[in-house]
Design a protein around this motif. Structure first.
Motif, PDB file in Angstrom:
ATOM      1  N   GLY A  61       0.667   5.200   8.034  1.00 29.25           N
ATOM      2  CA  GLY A  61      -0.705   5.680   8.178  1.00 29.25           C
ATOM      3  C   GLY A  61      -1.351   6.038   6.864  1.00 29.25           C
ATOM      4  N   ASP A  62      -0.533   6.285   5.826  1.00 28.01           N
ATOM      5  CA  ASP A  62      -1.077   6.571   4.495  1.00 28.01           C
ATOM      6  C   ASP A  62      -1.489   5.272   3.810  1.00 28.01           C
ATOM      7  N   LEU A  63      -2.396   5.403   2.862  1.00 24.99           N
ATOM      8  CA  LEU A  63      -2.809   4.275   2.032  1.00 24.99           C
ATOM      9  C   LEU A  63      -2.653   4.665   0.574  1.00 24.99           C
ATOM     10  N   VAL A  64      -1.977   3.829  -0.210  1.00 26.71           N
ATOM     11  CA  VAL A  64      -1.848   4.021  -1.655  1.00 26.71           C
ATOM     12  C   VAL A  64      -2.450   2.797  -2.333  1.00 26.71           C
ATOM     13  N   ILE A  65      -3.369   3.005  -3.271  1.00 25.47           N
ATOM     14  CA  ILE A  65      -3.914   1.891  -4.039  1.00 25.47           C
ATOM     15  C   ILE A  65      -3.619   2.119  -5.518  1.00 25.47           C
ATOM     16  N   PHE A  66      -3.352   1.015  -6.245  1.00 26.59           N
ATOM     17  CA  PHE A  66      -3.075   1.115  -7.676  1.00 26.59           C
ATOM     18  C   PHE A  66      -3.471  -0.188  -8.363  1.00 26.59           C
ATOM     19  N   THR A  67      -3.777  -0.099  -9.637  1.00 32.27           N
ATOM     20  CA  THR A  67      -4.219  -1.275 -10.372  1.00 32.27           C
ATOM     21  C   THR A  67      -3.019  -2.112 -10.803  1.00 32.27           C
TER      22      THR A  67
END
Length: 286
Positions: A221-227
């Motif tokens: 359910g969590d969202l992690v975004i990274f470049t």
């Protein structure tokens, strides 16, 4: 310092508005949003992942000729085995082309979120489901960008969605929290990495030793975004259950819709080392 960073991370991710989230992402290169998906969406993601796994296991049982043929057929997921176990799935790819329900779910949530967060449209570049079964191989410290840069965009953003709880024991994702502040000359610096051999793509140790690593013990359910410039890694799964995570990589739409090009190349040259960057998988001349 680490406790402060974790507190700040949760504060920004859980309670702040989109301008605060955008500022945090621009400063750190990553963002962790708790409870991004609803319980119903989490259940849907888990159900689709189970379905993908059953398909993938069947594809790995094919002989070499059958595997090679299946790999070239659009609509059939790309399946990559672990280097040490040819019958254990390491990852599956091009899933949004094969599972319409997954495509619509992702487009209506993550793709929309990125466009709103950054005030411009983003387009999917690639997607994969990493399985990491018990004793599943680690992904060594690396940056994604060197594996993608030949396609042209100046930067990519990857979204991680946990299918299973991510813990220290089962090999959660680690992010370098000080990569921009203490190490790189600018946001687009590529650190020296190993070329060729079993460690292909791995950041050289003299650089990884200078990084502070933050474990992201994320929940379904969590969202992690990274470049694509953020150093990251994960360790071997030492638990008795899987640590599955979906990774969806985007680029800015104005830099091109390159998904078909990427998967045409990957399906027709699957053992090219550029597609096995810092992964526990086999590649030609890796």
């Amino acid at each position: 310092m680490r406790n402060f960073i974790i507190f700040l991370l949760f504060s920004i991710s859980c309670f702040a508005n989109s301008s605060d989230q955008k500022e945090f992402f621009q400063e750190r290169g990553f963002l962790w949003v708790k409870n991004f998906f609803s319980e119903k969406q989490v259940a849907m993601l888990r159900s689709i992942s189970d379905e993908i796994n059953e398909t993938a296991k069947g594809l790995l049982l094919l002989d070499d000729q059958g595997k090679g043929l299946a790999q070239t057929i659009p609509g059939v997921p790309i399946v990559v085995a672990e280097a040490l176990n040819p019958y254990q799935v390491c990852r599956t790819e091009d899933l949004l082309s094969c599972y319409p329900n997954l495509y619509h779910l992702i487009e209506g949530t993550i793709t929309t979120f990125l466009g709103q967060l950054f005030d411009e449209p983003y387009v999917l570049f690639k997607d994969k489901l990493n399985y990491k079964w018990p004793n599943g191989g680690a992904f060594s410290p690396h940056q994604d960008h060197p594996a993608f840069e030949l396609f042209g965009p100046t930067e990519f953003i990857t979204a991680m969605v946990c299918i299973d709880e991510a813990t220290l024991e089962n090999g959660c994702l680690y992010i370098a929290e000080n990569w921009k502040q203490d190490l790189l000359t600018d946001d687009h610096t590529i650190l020296p990495y190993v070329v060729g051999g079993k460690d292909h793509g791995t950041i050289q140790k003299m650089w990884t030793d200078k990084l502070n690593w933050l474990p992201l013990k994320a929940s379904p359910g969590d969202l992690v975004i990274f470049t694509s410039f953020v150093p990251h890694y994960s360790e071997i799964n030492k638990s008795e259950g899987p640590r599955r995570a979906l990774f969806l990589t985007y680029n800015k739409l104005f830099e091109g819709d390159l998904r078909k090009t990427y998967y045409y190349m990957k399906r027709n040259d699957p053992e090219n080392p550029v597609f096995h960057f810092a992964t526990p998988t086999k590649a030609r001349n890796k």
